[in-house]
Scaffold this active site. Structure first.
Site, PDB file in Angstrom:
ATOM      1  N   ASP A  85      15.494   6.808  39.728  1.00  0.00           N
ATOM      2  CA  ASP A  85      14.097   6.360  39.946  1.00  0.00           C
ATOM      3  C   ASP A  85      13.528   6.555  41.383  1.00  0.00           C
ATOM      4  O   ASP A  85      13.979   7.105  42.109  1.00  0.00           O
ATOM      5  CB  ASP A  85      14.085   4.815  39.695  1.00  0.00           C
ATOM      6  N   ASP A 128       6.201   2.150  32.536  1.00  0.00           N
ATOM      7  CA  ASP A 128       6.945   0.883  32.612  1.00  0.00           C
ATOM      8  C   ASP A 128       6.267  -0.100  31.551  1.00  0.00           C
ATOM      9  O   ASP A 128       6.739  -1.273  31.147  1.00  0.00           O
ATOM     10  CB  ASP A 128       7.049   0.215  34.030  1.00  0.00           C
TER      11      ASP A 128
HETATM   12  C1  GLA Z   1      11.069   0.860  38.117  1.00  0.00           C
HETATM   13  C2  GLA Z   1      11.508   1.538  36.801  1.00  0.00           C
HETATM   14  C3  GLA Z   1      11.835   0.302  36.043  1.00  0.00           C
HETATM   15  C4  GLA Z   1      13.001  -0.184  36.629  1.00  0.00           C
HETATM   16  C5  GLA Z   1      12.631  -0.833  37.946  1.00  0.00           C
HETATM   17  C6  GLA Z   1      13.817  -1.169  38.645  1.00  0.00           C
HETATM   18  O1  GLA Z   1       9.857   0.146  38.049  1.00  0.00           O
HETATM   19  O2  GLA Z   1      10.316   2.290  36.330  1.00  0.00           O
HETATM   20  O3  GLA Z   1      12.239   0.800  34.694  1.00  0.00           O
HETATM   21  O4  GLA Z   1      14.150   0.559  36.684  1.00  0.00           O
HETATM   22  O5  GLA Z   1      11.784   0.446  38.670  1.00  0.00           O
HETATM   23  O6  GLA Z   1      13.616  -1.506  40.106  1.00  0.00           O
END
Ligand code: GLA
Length: 797
Positions: free
Chosen positions: A540, A610
């Site tokens: 990420d 997301d």
């Molecule tokens: C980002 C990712 C999510 C999750 C969060 C965790 O927003 O896109 O899917 O993994 O971080 O903090």
């Protein structure tokens, strides 16, 4: 590397360097003529057919034959994977015209009398016998737009009277900033065309590199800048190359805009005089634009009709694609690292290699252009191309538990996920350091002892015993100021000395360009993967750059950060893949902020957004698949009402939406009722029966969510035996029936069995029909109400 060679050198070079060894010398055109003539004789006498390994498409062969006519060289590459559409390169020595053919595409470039390299043709495949005259520079337009500005250069330095976007701009130590590149030599071989240019007086060499994919005709371009001046110089602006479209005045540009939780908005606009810049200035790819474009004629309405030129950058740093219509209404597209705040110091003797800029053409609309890109990505670009693994059905803990992960909680979710047929269980954020929320812990990659007193092994073993693989979330380039790492190494972050450091999500960006940061990330990630049986890493990246200073290096090298950061990111992925070949990687950046052909070459899947609202996803997924294959597009089924819009959607709708990509489940299974488990179990089983078609097949976008109350997509498997259609109704109005679905991509003469896999076909729909019937008479589905969905398959008899 020499700029010229003698005929005998050429011949030896031909056999030993170009054929046996990858590399070799460049030959000036007249020397190559001799080379070719000598080669002709040898070829004719011996009737030799040389088989070469072809690097661009692995496991392919190049058959090299040398033709006597006009002293030209013909190279033929035929893929073993599919014996169609061989890529060929043809060099007309007299006219200095180079021609590349692959798929249904012909690309022609030539050297004009000024020594400039210019595009002659990029479009639908032309007959082999077609003759191209030598390139001629443009006439220009009065004193304001001199010829150099209106000539369709393949690659042009900023110098002379150039007013359009340059490909390369250099500042020399004496302050001179004039760069005029002229053709020097070429090399045709190993599936690559390389054209060397040089400044008119300084020892700056630029090699333009071209490789065409024989299947799709997608051309991969890059440039290598070499400093032989004896002193360092600074690149102020550098592109991978420029694409020149045929002369035309009705062009329309397609691109995407976006933001967090709202990525992949398709946009279209006419191409006008002047420049439109798609870009990221954020350090990484970003979602505000994506490094991809398509240009077609504005008159075309149908997805599968008309000429389309498209391109995408393989670069995950700040990038720029400039679409420019010049004074003669010619359109050129220049792309590479973003020139904003950019420079790169090239020391004497060093070379700078640009990222790849991929470009393609289709005469069958944006639909076919997307399918070409999908096919290219799966067959030639992904880490295991041409046979990347199908995406397993995964479960991810993020939306269920957020940071509140611990061993019993994860075990409980894993047990439930396993009953659904899930194949991979992924624990998301929260397992490391002092991570209770997003204020602390990033940078400290040890297992949190309160949450996992016995480390990760008991959870991993449990997941394995349930028949699933184990995956884990990491965010290697980030650090919370509240972390041991930051307390120890405050200088490791991007920063300008003495200036504020802007936090995003309470975190700062580690300067991965620094050798010590690069080594640190390599070390802990390697340790994590060595000590634990981890099949999957979700990598990420949850903010963009701010104050991108690198005070530890000399001032002239500080902006190298834009390139070195990204190169080190790639290097870590490369090294990890090599050392841990059984671990797969996902590129995630707070959603879809790091999706591009550069990172896709090193990761097995990407996270588009997301935003998991299954209706919003119809728009997101449509935009995504314009450029990228559904085979890497992760889509989770999450809880309803969804946290984004508070929209309530049925579990069937949520599943069908996610089944258009690579299916995952991200709901809190602790709250599910028995009937939810039953539905989910059945949907997962159904998905496994269609996933190869969805992930590898040809995607047809039959109805767009942007254009009405319905979204319909159809995927046809590569072998043509199965087609899957998903239909979504946003809202019924005024008693209108759901629009009739006219299928595409079927065999007119074949007979297909129709079967609803969720929801209903309209009463009276035949149980089987010919491809011709399905494409012309069409299929009606029974959808009424709000947010309804159904899906059906066609199986060829
Ligand atoms: C980002 C990712 C999510 C999750 C969060 C965790 O927003 O896109 O899917 O993994 O971080 O903090």
């Amino acid at each position: 590397m020499g700029v010229s060679c003698h005929a005998t050198d050429c011949m030896a070079n031909y056999f030993f360097n170009k054929i046996v060894v990858n590399g070799g010398m460049f030959c000036e055109a007249q020397h190559c003529f001799w080379k070719v003539s000598i080669m002709n004789v040898i070829s004719l006498l011996a009737g030799v057919v040389l088989k070469l390994s072809y690097h661009f498409v692995q496991k392919s062969l190049i058959r090299l034959s040398v033709l006597g006519i006009f002293g030209s060289v013909l190279l033929t590459a035929s893929s073993l994977a599919a014996q169609t559409a061989p890529a060929r390169m043809h060099f007309d020595v007299d006219a200095k015209v180079f021609r590349l053919d692959g798929g249904d595409v012909t690309y022609v470039l030539g050297v004009n009398g000024e020594g400039q390299v210019q595009t002659l043709y990029w479009g639908k495949h032309l007959p082999e016998a077609e003759h191209f005259d030598a390139a001629r520079p443009s006439q220009g337009n009065a004193s304001f737009d001199p010829p150099v500005t209106t000539t369709p250069h393949e690659y042009v330095g900023w110098g002379g009277a150039l007013y359009v976007q340059p490909d390369l701009k250099i500042t020399f130590p004496d302050g001179n900033r004039d760069l005029v590149l002229k053709y020097v030599s070429n090399k045709v071989g190993d599936g690559e065309l390389a054209i060397m240019m040089k400044d008119i007086s300084r020892e700056v060499y630029v090699t333009l590199q071209y490789q065409m994919d024989p299947e799709t005709g997608i051309l991969r371009r890059s440039a290598e800048v070499e400093n032989r001046t004896g002193a360092p110089f600074t690149i102020e602006q550098v592109a991978s190359g420029t694409w020149n479209l045929p002369r035309g005045t009705d062009y329309r540009l397609h691109y995407v805009t976006g933001r967090w939780a709202g990525e992949w908005h398709l946009q279209e606009q006419p191409v006008h005089g002047g420049m439109t810049v798609l870009e990221s200035r954020r350090g990484t790819t970003g979602s505000q634009n994506n490094p991809w474009f398509m240009i077609d004629h504005a008159i075309t309405k149908d997805q599968d009709e008309g000429s389309v030129w498209f391109g995408a950058l393989g670069w995950s740093g700040s990038w720029q694609i400039a679409v420019e219509q010049d004074a003669l209404q010619q359109v050129r597209v220049t792309g590479g690292p973003n020139a904003f705040d950019f420079s790169y110091l090239v020391k004497k003797g060093d070379r700078f290699q640009t990222p790849y800029f991929y470009g393609g053409y289709s005469s069958h609309g944006v639909g076919d252009a997307s399918r070409l890109l999908h096919r290219f990505e799966v067959d030639s670009l992904l880490p295991h191309a041409p046979t990347p693994k199908l995406r397993p059905v995964l479960y991810n803990s993020w939306e269920a538990t957020e940071f509140r992960v611990d061993e019993p909680g994860q075990v409980a979710l894993a047990e439930k996920a396993a009953t659904l047929g899930v194949e991979r269980f992924v624990m998301d954020d929260g397992w490391f350091g002092q991570r209770k929320d997003d204020h602390a812990g990033l940078g400290d990659w040890y297992v949190n002892p309160q949450k996992f007193p016995n480390g990760l092994k008991p959870l991993i073993n449990k997941v394995h015993s349930l028949g699933m693989e184990f995956g884990l979330w990491v965010e290697p380039e980030m650090v919370n100021p509240d972390s041991d790492l930051y307390r120890k190494h405050p200088d490791w972050v991007l920063n300008f000395s003495g200036r504020p450091q802007t936090e995003g999500r309470n975190q700062l960006v580690l300067n991965l360009a620094r050798p010590d940061v690069h080594a640190y990330v390599l070390q802990w990630l390697d340790k994590l993967l060595t000590e634990n049986d981890i099949s999957f890493i979700k990598w990420d990246y949850n903010r963009n750059w701010a104050e991108p200073g690198w005070p530890a290096v000399p001032v002239g090298e500080q902006k190298n950060v834009y390139v070195d950061f990204t190169r080190n990111f790639y290097d870590i992925l490369e090294q990890m893949r090599k050392k841990h070949p059984n671990t797969e990687f996902e590129s995630c950046s707070g959603g879809g902020s790091r999706v591009d052909l550069g990172v896709m070459h090193l990761t097995d899947e990407v996270w588009p957004s997301d935003n998991t609202d299954a209706y919003d996803r119809q728009f997101i997924q449509e935009g995504f698949t314009y450029a990228y294959t559904p085979g890497v597009m992760m889509a989770w089924v999450t809880d309803s009402p969804n946290w984004v819009n508070h929209r309530t959607l049925s579990l069937d709708y949520r599943f069908l939406s996610a089944m258009q990509g690579s299916l995952g489940i991200g709901a809190n299974l602790n709250n599910w009722k028995p009937e939810d488990f039953a539905t989910a179990k059945q949907m997962v089983a159904t998905y496994k029966g269609i996933r190869e078609t969805v992930q590898r097949g040809s995607l047809y976008r039959l109805m767009s969510p942007r254009e009405g109350e319905a979204t319909v997509t159809e995927s046809v498997s590569r072998d043509g035996k199965q087609a899957v259609t998903f239909a979504f109704l946003h809202s019924s109005t005024q008693n209108y029936p759901f629009p009739r679905i006219y299928l595409r991509g079927l065999d007119e003469n074949a007979v297909y069995d129709l079967k609803a896999i969720s929801g209903k076909l309209s009463p009276g729909t035949p149980a089987f029909a010919s491809g011709a019937y399905l494409m012309n008479f069409g299929v009606d589905v029974d959808l009424r109400g709000d947010f309804q969905a159904m899906a059906f398959t066609l199986s060829r008899r």
